[in-house]
Design a protein around this motif. Structure first.
Motif, PDB file in Angstrom:
ATOM      1  N   LEU A   1      -8.738 -18.656 -26.398  1.00  0.00           N
ATOM      2  CA  LEU A   1      -9.363 -18.143 -27.621  1.00  0.00           C
ATOM      3  C   LEU A   1      -9.383 -16.620 -27.643  1.00  0.00           C
ATOM      4  CD1 LEU A   1     -12.178 -20.767 -28.234  1.00  0.00           C
ATOM      5  CD2 LEU A   1      -9.901 -20.616 -29.240  1.00  0.00           C
ATOM      6  N   ALA A   2      -9.506 -16.006 -26.466  1.00  0.00           N
ATOM      7  CA  ALA A   2      -9.435 -14.539 -26.426  1.00  0.00           C
ATOM      8  C   ALA A   2      -8.043 -14.080 -26.867  1.00  0.00           C
ATOM      9  CB  ALA A   2      -9.749 -14.032 -25.020  1.00  0.00           C
ATOM     10  N   SER A   3      -7.019 -14.766 -26.415  1.00  0.00           N
ATOM     11  CA  SER A   3      -5.652 -14.401 -26.814  1.00  0.00           C
ATOM     12  C   SER A   3      -5.457 -14.613 -28.309  1.00  0.00           C
ATOM     13  CB  SER A   3      -4.630 -15.229 -26.039  1.00  0.00           C
ATOM     14  OG  SER A   3      -4.718 -14.929 -24.664  1.00  0.00           O
TER      15      SER A   3
ATOM     16  N   LEU B   1     -18.942 -17.131 -26.523  1.00  0.00           N
ATOM     17  CA  LEU B   1     -18.859 -18.374 -25.752  1.00  0.00           C
ATOM     18  C   LEU B   1     -19.827 -18.310 -24.557  1.00  0.00           C
ATOM     19  CD1 LEU B   1     -15.042 -19.203 -25.781  1.00  0.00           C
ATOM     20  CD2 LEU B   1     -16.825 -19.763 -27.415  1.00  0.00           C
TER      21      LEU B   1
ATOM     22  N   HIS C   1      -9.797 -18.103 -22.313  1.00  0.00           N
ATOM     23  CA  HIS C   1      -8.607 -17.253 -22.361  1.00  0.00           C
ATOM     24  C   HIS C   1      -7.702 -17.616 -23.542  1.00  0.00           C
ATOM     25  CE1 HIS C   1      -8.893 -15.500 -18.038  1.00  0.00           C
ATOM     26  NE2 HIS C   1     -10.023 -15.423 -18.714  1.00  0.00           N
TER      27      HIS C   1
ATOM     28  N   LEU D   1     -16.656 -13.311 -28.891  1.00  0.00           N
ATOM     29  CA  LEU D   1     -16.676 -14.630 -29.543  1.00  0.00           C
ATOM     30  C   LEU D   1     -17.985 -15.385 -29.300  1.00  0.00           C
ATOM     31  CD1 LEU D   1     -13.022 -15.869 -28.822  1.00  0.00           C
ATOM     32  CD2 LEU D   1     -13.972 -15.102 -31.000  1.00  0.00           C
TER      33      LEU D   1
ATOM     34  N   ILE E   1     -14.090 -10.741 -23.655  1.00  0.00           N
ATOM     35  CA  ILE E   1     -13.816 -10.977 -25.081  1.00  0.00           C
ATOM     36  C   ILE E   1     -14.423 -12.315 -25.510  1.00  0.00           C
ATOM     37  CG2 ILE E   1     -11.991 -11.469 -26.757  1.00  0.00           C
ATOM     38  CD1 ILE E   1     -10.216  -9.470 -25.084  1.00  0.00           C
ATOM     39  N   ALA E   2     -14.180 -13.336 -24.691  1.00  0.00           N
ATOM     40  CA  ALA E   2     -14.652 -14.676 -25.057  1.00  0.00           C
ATOM     41  C   ALA E   2     -16.185 -14.720 -25.083  1.00  0.00           C
ATOM     42  CB  ALA E   2     -14.097 -15.708 -24.083  1.00  0.00           C
TER      43      ALA E   2
ATOM     44  N   ARG F   1     -10.439 -10.891 -20.742  1.00  0.00           N
ATOM     45  CA  ARG F   1     -10.462 -12.059 -21.633  1.00  0.00           C
ATOM     46  C   ARG F   1     -11.789 -12.800 -21.513  1.00  0.00           C
ATOM     47  NH1 ARG F   1      -4.688 -11.678 -21.335  1.00  0.00           N
ATOM     48  NH2 ARG F   1      -3.821 -12.080 -23.407  1.00  0.00           N
TER      49      ARG F   1
END
Lengths: 336, 379
Positions: free
Chosen positions: A232-234, B376, A230, B374, B369-370, B366
């Protein structure tokens, strides 16, 4: 409508990214402004024509515009290049024509630093041959100062790679008072810093994403923990929504949009806030390893903190936009 | 980079602006999340449809204008700028329709889309259940094969069904393979709410409007033609809709540009309640609304040039929902003691608080997204 780089813009972006990837490794950032490695980096950029990016073709430049400049400075930010490249590439073009030194910049024999505040505090100061002093907020006068023989006092700074110098007793060789030139120089400096901050933010994120996939605690990569995800998502959100405003601000300047100053201020405010947020989140996700000068994160974070405060802070630019929107502004920001 | 609009896009904008100027009700309609207000909104929807503004990006055959994605963005900007009513049909036209275009049979498209465009059929979403919220794959409502009758018998309960008490149809997920686990063995069904064995009970949202419903299914029969996409492929089909819900279609930038401009007006017209700190917040939100617009322009460019946006739609969802709250919280502060009055701002504030919950909570976003942007590790 097409909100993306053209093929030509992409090609320039890629060739600059390639050069910086090879010639501006973290070791080069550490070696610093006066090092032979930094000289080689500068020579490489000059070979690509970077110092003439915004210079007219008749004057020997590439005759390109801010749409090309933004991706180039994003890459320069990503690499944390230890040279005053926003000043030389973005701010100087157009200001040196009366001094006879513009050719020297194109040829790479001269490097230009800017001091819009006018207090003599100059980053990458030992490499600066010319100084553009004044013009804060895009008004007033910019003095072009020749630094041969000037007094330079190194300053203890948060970022040792910033080569911060207090410079005095240079020789004024020109005074620019054309309002359009002063305004453009300021807006390009603000835009350039915003682009740098996008690159720095992305670099910190990349470094951290790589780290949290590798680093194991409790028998698993720490990047699998929701709290880390969270953060890193932010951080990514902040960058992903700042970056398009920087591109849009570049476009606004390139096309002479009368709202360009608001677009540029928006870009700098969002990019500054994003960089500071990303720095904090990425340090936290690393843990203690990043809280040391031995690890590379600090090179990008310290640069980001400094650039976030250059050319107007986020709050300063919000104040300027408040004025433009007809709201009561409280600070020293200029009327747009 | 080319951020200019073509002549035809500018003409489209002018036409939309003119039409809206001539048709948007002078006085705001009562809330579309009440029985009375819903009826008023249906009239508005039918006026939109009569002049082919209800679904501009759809094919003309279905009541649209074949508008490009760019023109759709322009229309949305003008729509919000004109202060036009909320779209009570949005869950059909923005959530179900993209799925129908992608997965529906020709017959389903030909039958359902024109009626949806005309606000004859009013669609609500039947995904969440009392035991399946963020953990959507925990769906227990089931569809059992009725071979003899040539269809399916639905049982179970859906909830948080927006405007369910006023809608005529529901699109939802039901378990068709009881042996399958989690997101396997689900099927996407299209169900008329007047089907025997379907009961709808409306209930009030935080703001007191009857905007929610729970829907009960007791052996409710639907024919095979009620299945959208393949049997047991409901998850895949549904995920195509979540992309729309989180991304562009549910919340276009026009909505936030308009809200940000209204906030600036509110601050400018209430200098006595403003402070430098509040002014700073107003400008921050205004800038973020511009950022959402620019981000969307880049995203639409990607879509038009066939670079899939994938999980990046989760970036939109988190950003607009958090921006919406910040905008409204700032407005509440500017209003001071008047904030306690029922008003567009106070209703908007309450509704904004739902943003990080519906369409997949921001915590889930989130994670997406991660993990998917990204890269992860999931575990």
């Amino acid at each position: 409508m097409r909100f993306a780089l053209t093929t030509e813009q992409q090609e320039l972006h890629q060739v600059v990214a390639q050069l910086l990837g090879d010639a501006c490794t973290p070791d080069v950032v550490r070696a610093g402004t006066g090092s032979p490695q930094a000289d080689r980096l500068y020579a490489g950029l000059v070979d690509l024509g970077a110092t003439g990016l915004l210079v007219d073709e008749e004057a020997g430049g590439l005759g390109l515009d801010e749409n090309y400049l933004v991706p180039v400075l994003v890459e320069i930010g990503r690499a944390a290049a230890p040279l005053p490249l926003v000043d030389t590439l973005a701010v100087a073009p157009g200001l040196l024509s009366a001094t006879g030194r513009a050719e020297d910049v194109l040829a790479g024999t001269v490097c230009v630093a800017a001091d819009p505040v006018g207090n003599g505090l100059v980053r990458f100061g030992s490499r600066a041959d010319l100084l553009l002093q004044g013009g804060w907020g895009g008004s007033g006068v910019i003095r072009v100062v020749d630094l041969a023989g000037a007094q330079r006092e190194p300053q203890a700074a948060v970022d040792p790679a910033a080569d911060l110098q207090r410079i005095s007793f240079g020789t004024i060789i020109a005074e620019i008072d054309d309002p359009a030139l002063v305004r453009t120089a300021w807006l390009r400096g603000v835009l350039g810093s915003a682009a740098e901050l996008v690159g720095l933010s992305r670099r910190m994120l990349d470094l951290t994403v790589g780290y949290v996939k590798e680093r194991q605690q409790f028998g698993v990569p720490i990047g699998s923990f929701q709290a880390v995800k969270h953060h890193l998502a932010s951080a990514l959100l902040a960058v992903e929504f700042a970056a398009p405003t920087v591109s849009a601000a570049g476009y606004a300047l390139a096309t002479g949009d009368e709202q360009a100053s608001v677009a540029v201020a928006t870009a700098k405010a969002l990019a500054s806030d994003a960089a500071v947020q990303v720095a904090r989140a990425t340090l936290q996700c690393h843990g203690a390893i990043a809280y040391t000068t031995e690890y590379d994160w600090q090179l990008f974070a310290k640069r980001a903190w400094a650039v976030a405060a250059q050319w107007g802070t986020a709050a300063w630019h919000r104040d300027a936009v408040a004025r433009a929107l007809g709201l009561p502004a409280s600070g020293t920001s200029p009327a747009h | 980079m080319d951020l200019s609009w073509s002549d035809s896009e500018q003409a489209f904008r002018a036409e939309a602006r003119d039409w809206l100027a001539g048709h948007v009700p002078a006085r705001p309609l009562p809330s579309g999340d009440t029985a009375e207000g819903f009826a008023a909104h249906l009239e508005w929807e039918r006026a939109l449809h009569a002049d082919r503004w209800s679904v501009v990006s759809w094919p003309e055959a279905y009541g649209g204008r074949d508008a490009s994605l760019w023109e759709w963005l322009i229309f949305e900007e003008e729509y919000y700028r004109a202060g036009a009513p909320q779209r009570v049909t949005q869950n059909g036209i923005f959530l179900l329709a993209p799925t129908l275009f992608a997965f529906g049979s020709r017959q389903q498209q030909d039958t359902l889309l024109p009626r949806m465009a005309a606000a004859q059929d009013l669609w609500c979403q039947g995904w969440s259940e009392p035991g399946a919220g963020s953990d959507l794959a925990g769906i227990r409502s089931a569809a059992v094969r009725d071979e003899q009758a040539g269809g399916w018998r639905l049982s179970g309960q859906k909830t948080w069904t927006t405007r369910g008490a006023f809608c005529t149809h529901l699109f939802g997920l039901f378990r068709t393979d009881p042996q399958a686990q989690r997101h396997h063995g689900l099927t996407y069904f299209l169900v008329p709410l007047d089907t025997e064995g379907v009961t709808v009970r409306g209930f009030d949202r935080l703001d007191g409007d009857e905007g929610f419903a729970e829907v009960f299914f007791t052996d409710a029969f639907v024919p095979d033609s009620a299945v959208l996409g393949g049997l047991n492929e409901g998850w895949k089909v549904a995920m195509a809709t979540t992309g729309s819900e989180r991304g562009l279609t549910l919340r276009s930038p026009g909505r936030f540009l308009q809200a940000a401009d209204r906030l600036v007006e509110l601050a400018a017209s209430n200098p006595e309640s403003s402070t430098p700190v509040l002014t700073d917040r107003v400008v921050r939100s205004w800038m973020q609304a511009q950022a959402y617009q620019q981000f969307t322009l880049a995203q639409v460019t990607d879509i038009v040039e066939e670079r899939p946006t994938g999980a990046r739609s989760s970036l939109n969802k988190v950003y607009w929902s958090e921006l919406d709250i910040e905008l409204h919280e700032t407005a509440m502060e500017l209003l001071g003691p008047d904030a306690q009055l029922d008003s567009d701002w106070s209703r908007g504030f309450q509704f904004s608080l739902a943003g990080p919950i519906y369409a997949g909570t921001n915590e889930i976003q989130r994670n997406i997204i991660a993990e998917r942007v990204l890269g992860l590790p999931r575990k």
